[in-house]
Design a protein around this motif. Structure first.
Motif, PDB file in Angstrom:
ATOM      1  N   GLN A  75      -9.292   5.725   4.472  1.00 32.10           N
ATOM      2  CA  GLN A  75      -8.489   6.295   3.393  1.00 32.10           C
ATOM      3  C   GLN A  75      -7.024   6.306   3.797  1.00 32.10           C
ATOM      4  O   GLN A  75      -6.677   6.343   4.986  1.00 32.10           O
ATOM      5  N   ARG A  76      -6.165   6.297   2.793  1.00 30.05           N
ATOM      6  CA  ARG A  76      -4.743   6.541   3.051  1.00 30.05           C
ATOM      7  C   ARG A  76      -4.589   7.958   3.593  1.00 30.05           C
ATOM      8  O   ARG A  76      -5.362   8.856   3.271  1.00 30.05           O
ATOM      9  N   TRP A  77      -3.563   8.167   4.419  1.00 27.36           N
ATOM     10  CA  TRP A  77      -3.357   9.514   4.976  1.00 27.36           C
ATOM     11  C   TRP A  77      -3.120  10.539   3.869  1.00 27.36           C
ATOM     12  O   TRP A  77      -3.517  11.692   4.007  1.00 27.36           O
ATOM     13  N   THR A  78      -2.489  10.131   2.781  1.00 29.99           N
ATOM     14  CA  THR A  78      -2.245  11.080   1.696  1.00 29.99           C
ATOM     15  C   THR A  78      -3.525  11.533   1.020  1.00 29.99           C
ATOM     16  O   THR A  78      -3.529  12.547   0.318  1.00 29.99           O
ATOM     17  N   GLU A  79      -4.611  10.807   1.187  1.00 30.85           N
ATOM     18  CA  GLU A  79      -5.885  11.164   0.556  1.00 30.85           C
ATOM     19  C   GLU A  79      -6.754  12.045   1.448  1.00 30.85           C
ATOM     20  O   GLU A  79      -7.861  12.422   1.048  1.00 30.85           O
ATOM     21  N   GLN A  80      -6.246  12.379   2.628  1.00 31.19           N
ATOM     22  CA  GLN A  80      -7.075  13.086   3.601  1.00 31.19           C
ATOM     23  C   GLN A  80      -6.681  14.546   3.772  1.00 31.19           C
ATOM     24  O   GLN A  80      -7.074  15.199   4.735  1.00 31.19           O
ATOM     25  N   GLY A  81      -5.919  15.073   2.842  1.00 26.29           N
ATOM     26  CA  GLY A  81      -5.497  16.463   2.958  1.00 26.29           C
ATOM     27  C   GLY A  81      -4.409  16.630   3.994  1.00 26.29           C
ATOM     28  O   GLY A  81      -3.630  15.713   4.265  1.00 26.29           O
ATOM     29  N   LEU A 114      12.102   2.122  11.535  1.00 21.77           N
ATOM     30  CA  LEU A 114      10.772   1.509  11.628  1.00 21.77           C
ATOM     31  C   LEU A 114       9.689   2.577  11.782  1.00 21.77           C
ATOM     32  O   LEU A 114       8.593   2.450  11.213  1.00 21.77           O
ATOM     33  N   MET A 115       9.969   3.633  12.537  1.00 20.34           N
ATOM     34  CA  MET A 115       9.004   4.730  12.653  1.00 20.34           C
ATOM     35  C   MET A 115       8.813   5.419  11.301  1.00 20.34           C
ATOM     36  O   MET A 115       7.676   5.730  10.901  1.00 20.34           O
ATOM     37  N   HIS A 116       9.910   5.654  10.615  1.00 19.90           N
ATOM     38  CA  HIS A 116       9.860   6.234   9.277  1.00 19.90           C
ATOM     39  C   HIS A 116       8.991   5.365   8.362  1.00 19.90           C
ATOM     40  O   HIS A 116       8.065   5.865   7.699  1.00 19.90           O
ATOM     41  N   ASP A 117       9.257   4.062   8.338  1.00 23.82           N
ATOM     42  CA  ASP A 117       8.524   3.176   7.443  1.00 23.82           C
ATOM     43  C   ASP A 117       7.054   3.091   7.826  1.00 23.82           C
ATOM     44  O   ASP A 117       6.177   2.997   6.956  1.00 23.82           O
ATOM     45  N   THR A 118       6.761   3.120   9.115  1.00 27.38           N
ATOM     46  CA  THR A 118       5.371   3.039   9.555  1.00 27.38           C
ATOM     47  C   THR A 118       4.583   4.250   9.080  1.00 27.38           C
ATOM     48  O   THR A 118       3.428   4.126   8.639  1.00 27.38           O
ATOM     49  N   ILE A 119       5.192   5.429   9.162  1.00 30.84           N
ATOM     50  CA  ILE A 119       4.532   6.626   8.643  1.00 30.84           C
ATOM     51  C   ILE A 119       4.322   6.500   7.136  1.00 30.84           C
ATOM     52  O   ILE A 119       3.245   6.808   6.608  1.00 30.84           O
ATOM     53  N   VAL A 120       5.340   6.035   6.425  1.00 35.09           N
ATOM     54  CA  VAL A 120       5.211   5.863   4.968  1.00 35.09           C
ATOM     55  C   VAL A 120       4.069   4.894   4.648  1.00 35.09           C
ATOM     56  O   VAL A 120       3.241   5.153   3.766  1.00 35.09           O
ATOM     57  N   HIS A 121       4.014   3.779   5.361  1.00 40.40           N
ATOM     58  CA  HIS A 121       2.944   2.812   5.113  1.00 40.40           C
ATOM     59  C   HIS A 121       1.576   3.444   5.360  1.00 40.40           C
ATOM     60  O   HIS A 121       0.623   3.196   4.607  1.00 40.40           O
ATOM     61  N   ALA A 122       1.454   4.253   6.416  1.00 41.22           N
ATOM     62  CA  ALA A 122       0.172   4.890   6.722  1.00 41.22           C
ATOM     63  C   ALA A 122      -0.191   5.952   5.682  1.00 41.22           C
ATOM     64  O   ALA A 122      -1.366   6.155   5.374  1.00 41.22           O
ATOM     65  N   LEU A 123       0.826   6.623   5.162  1.00 38.85           N
ATOM     66  CA  LEU A 123       0.568   7.609   4.117  1.00 38.85           C
ATOM     67  C   LEU A 123       0.090   6.948   2.828  1.00 38.85           C
ATOM     68  O   LEU A 123      -0.757   7.501   2.109  1.00 38.85           O
ATOM     69  N   LEU A 124       0.617   5.754   2.534  1.00 39.83           N
ATOM     70  CA  LEU A 124       0.385   5.132   1.236  1.00 39.83           C
ATOM     71  C   LEU A 124      -0.625   3.986   1.261  1.00 39.83           C
ATOM     72  O   LEU A 124      -1.007   3.491   0.191  1.00 39.83           O
ATOM     73  N   SER A 125      -1.035   3.549   2.454  1.00 37.82           N
ATOM     74  CA  SER A 125      -2.001   2.453   2.532  1.00 37.82           C
ATOM     75  C   SER A 125      -2.888   2.649   3.756  1.00 37.82           C
ATOM     76  O   SER A 125      -2.464   3.233   4.751  1.00 37.82           O
ATOM     77  N   VAL A 126      -4.091   2.171   3.694  1.00 38.83           N
ATOM     78  CA  VAL A 126      -5.071   2.395   4.758  1.00 38.83           C
ATOM     79  C   VAL A 126      -4.716   1.570   5.988  1.00 38.83           C
ATOM     80  O   VAL A 126      -4.532   0.348   5.900  1.00 38.83           O
ATOM     81  N   VAL A 127      -4.597   2.245   7.136  1.00 30.98           N
ATOM     82  CA  VAL A 127      -4.310   1.524   8.375  1.00 30.98           C
ATOM     83  C   VAL A 127      -5.584   0.852   8.869  1.00 30.98           C
ATOM     84  O   VAL A 127      -6.702   1.282   8.545  1.00 30.98           O
ATOM     85  N   PRO A 128      -5.473  -0.240   9.636  1.00 34.97           N
ATOM     86  CA  PRO A 128      -6.673  -0.891  10.167  1.00 34.97           C
ATOM     87  C   PRO A 128      -7.563   0.112  10.918  1.00 34.97           C
ATOM     88  O   PRO A 128      -7.082   0.898  11.731  1.00 34.97           O
ATOM     89  N   GLY A 129      -8.826   0.075  10.606  1.00 38.04           N
ATOM     90  CA  GLY A 129      -9.773   0.999  11.215  1.00 38.04           C
ATOM     91  C   GLY A 129      -9.975   2.271  10.439  1.00 38.04           C
ATOM     92  O   GLY A 129     -10.919   3.025  10.717  1.00 38.04           O
ATOM     93  N   GLY A 130      -9.108   2.532   9.467  1.00 39.20           N
ATOM     94  CA  GLY A 130      -9.234   3.723   8.642  1.00 39.20           C
ATOM     95  C   GLY A 130     -10.052   3.455   7.392  1.00 39.20           C
ATOM     96  O   GLY A 130     -10.399   2.303   7.089  1.00 39.20           O
TER      97      GLY A 130
END
Length: 419
Positions: free
Chosen positions: A120-126, A102-118
């Motif tokens: 940009q996706r984490w992958t778009e932020q350098g 679940l921790m792995h998937d949560t990081i993947v989701h944050a890398l590939l999709s914008v988390v609430p309050g964000g």
């Protein structure tokens, strides 16, 4: 755990240490203290899960647990673990067996999709970074390495991570997207976060609007004494501080029931749960609800979990007591090492003289005692002091554990004598 004075090396009888080590080699030991696994007797406590008659396969709400669906997990099981994990049941998701997944998937989701309050996706932020309290959990660090997330060490104190350092770093650097936390009986130090630490984590200002606390409450009910240490409710604290989406909570039954066939949990704010489920739905149609049903019926309720964990405590406490007694007998007063005396969790943290942990682990390995690699408790496997060794007493029987810890103390004395 006190810090060892490093100004002068304590005197060690090198010849006696070498002779003891030679005798150790002659014994051809084969012992393993590398991971915090439950021993077979602990697993036997949950044997009823294997024999439970599941022919009545409908959950309390009428769900046919044999079929697809139910992504959020069974309500009755979420209710049982709502209190221990400090997450309202309707904000708790029950999945399959691994909280690490679940921790792995949560990081993947944050890398590939914008988390609430964000924005940009984490992958778009350098380049992004996580704060990593040390000593800490090697599997957390492995996840960061897997995704190329920079790890910034933060020292642990007796109350949790040094919050002056955490607040300064997180408040100044928008690259910092998260912090790893094992808040109760931390791996491997055994530290439990104080009320002040939890409050500051919830209230502090962060440069990244999408900063997240990865709250791995792995040892929520894993007490080693009759005193059941409690921690403040992080989700409530974050909501009170107007940062309701800041925390991701994780937990599992891995060291409660069957380590390889348990249930893992994700909990957070309503917005974060909706975000998580939206993306989880792309990966799975639903968890193993039959396993969840078995767990709910065998454990019964939160009091049933508490009673079950008291039986775990009865098996584990003698092992921790044995380790502490051997360390005190062999190393107490020598100035060669200090160690923790945890009130819960699965580990004892041994600190030897700076610059000697790797040699201790090497000597132990050659003598047939496998230990977690020195440095594993630090990002990138590098302990700057080369002093921390994690001891995992749970799996061996008492006789094997006594052999292993006694052997470890011989290796500590020899490494320090030769250093």
């Amino acid at each position: 755990m006190s810090t060892l004075p490093q100004s002068s090396t304590p005197a060690v009888d090198r010849e006696a240490a070498a002779a003891d080590y030679a005798a150790l080699l002659d014994r051809s030991l084969s012992l393993n203290l590398t991971r915090g696994k439950p021993d077979p007797l602990q697993l036997d406590l949950a044997q009823a899960l294997l024999s439970y008659d599941i022919s009545d396969h409908r959950a309390a709400d009428g769900t046919d647990c044999r079929n697809y669906g139910g992504l959020k997990g069974l309500p009755e099981l979420r209710e049982i673990f709502s209190g221990p994990l400090q997450v309202p049941a309707d904000q708790l998701v029950a999945m399959d067996n691994s909280s690490l997944a679940l921790m792995h998937d949560t990081i993947v989701h944050a890398l590939l999709s914008v988390v609430p309050g964000g924005t940009q996706r984490w992958t778009e932020q350098g380049d992004i970074a996580f704060l990593c309290p040390v000593p800490g959990y090697d599997r957390h660090f492995a996840l960061c390495e897997r995704f190329g997330i920079e790890m910034i060490p933060v020292p642990m104190t007796a109350e949790g991570p040094d919050m002056d350092v955490v607040a300064e770093l997180a408040g100044a650097d928008p690259r910092i997207k998260g912090i790893w936390c094992v808040p109760k009986y931390s791996n491997p130090s055994g530290v439990t976060f104080s009320e002040a630490t939890v409050r500051r984590l919830a209230e502090m200002e962060t440069a990244a609007p999408d900063f997240r606390i990865f709250w791995d409450n792995a040892y929520a009910v894993h007490h080693l004494t009759e005193e059941e240490v409690e921690i403040p409710d992080l989700l409530a604290a974050c909501a009170d501080a107007s940062h309701p989406d800041r925390a991701f909570v994780f937990g599992s039954t891995s060291k409660i029931t069957l380590a390889g066939a348990g249930v893992a949990f994700f909990g957070s704010s309503p917005a974060n749960v909706e975000w998580f489920l939206k993306h989880a739905a792309k990966r799975t149609i639903g968890p193993d609800k039959l396993n969840q049903l078995r767990h709910a019926r065998v454990l019964g309720d939160t009091d049933g979990v508490r009673e079950h964990m008291a039986r775990h405590r009865d098996l584990l406490r003698p092992k921790f007591d044995l380790v502490e007694s051997i360390l005190e007998r062999e190393l107490g007063g020598t100035g060669l090492a200090t160690w923790t005396r945890p009130q819960g969790g699965y580990f004892i943290c041994l600190d030897v003289l700076d610059g000697h942990a790797q040699e201790v682990v090497r000597l132990a390995g050659e003598a047939g005692v496998a230990l977690t690699p020195a440095g594993a408790s630090h990002p990138y496997g590098r302990d700057p002091q080369d002093s921390t060794i994690r001891i995992a007493p749970s799996y061996p029987g008492l006789a094997e554990l006594e052999e292993a810890i006694t052997a470890l103390t011989v290796c500590v004395r020899l490494a320090c004598a030769e250093g």
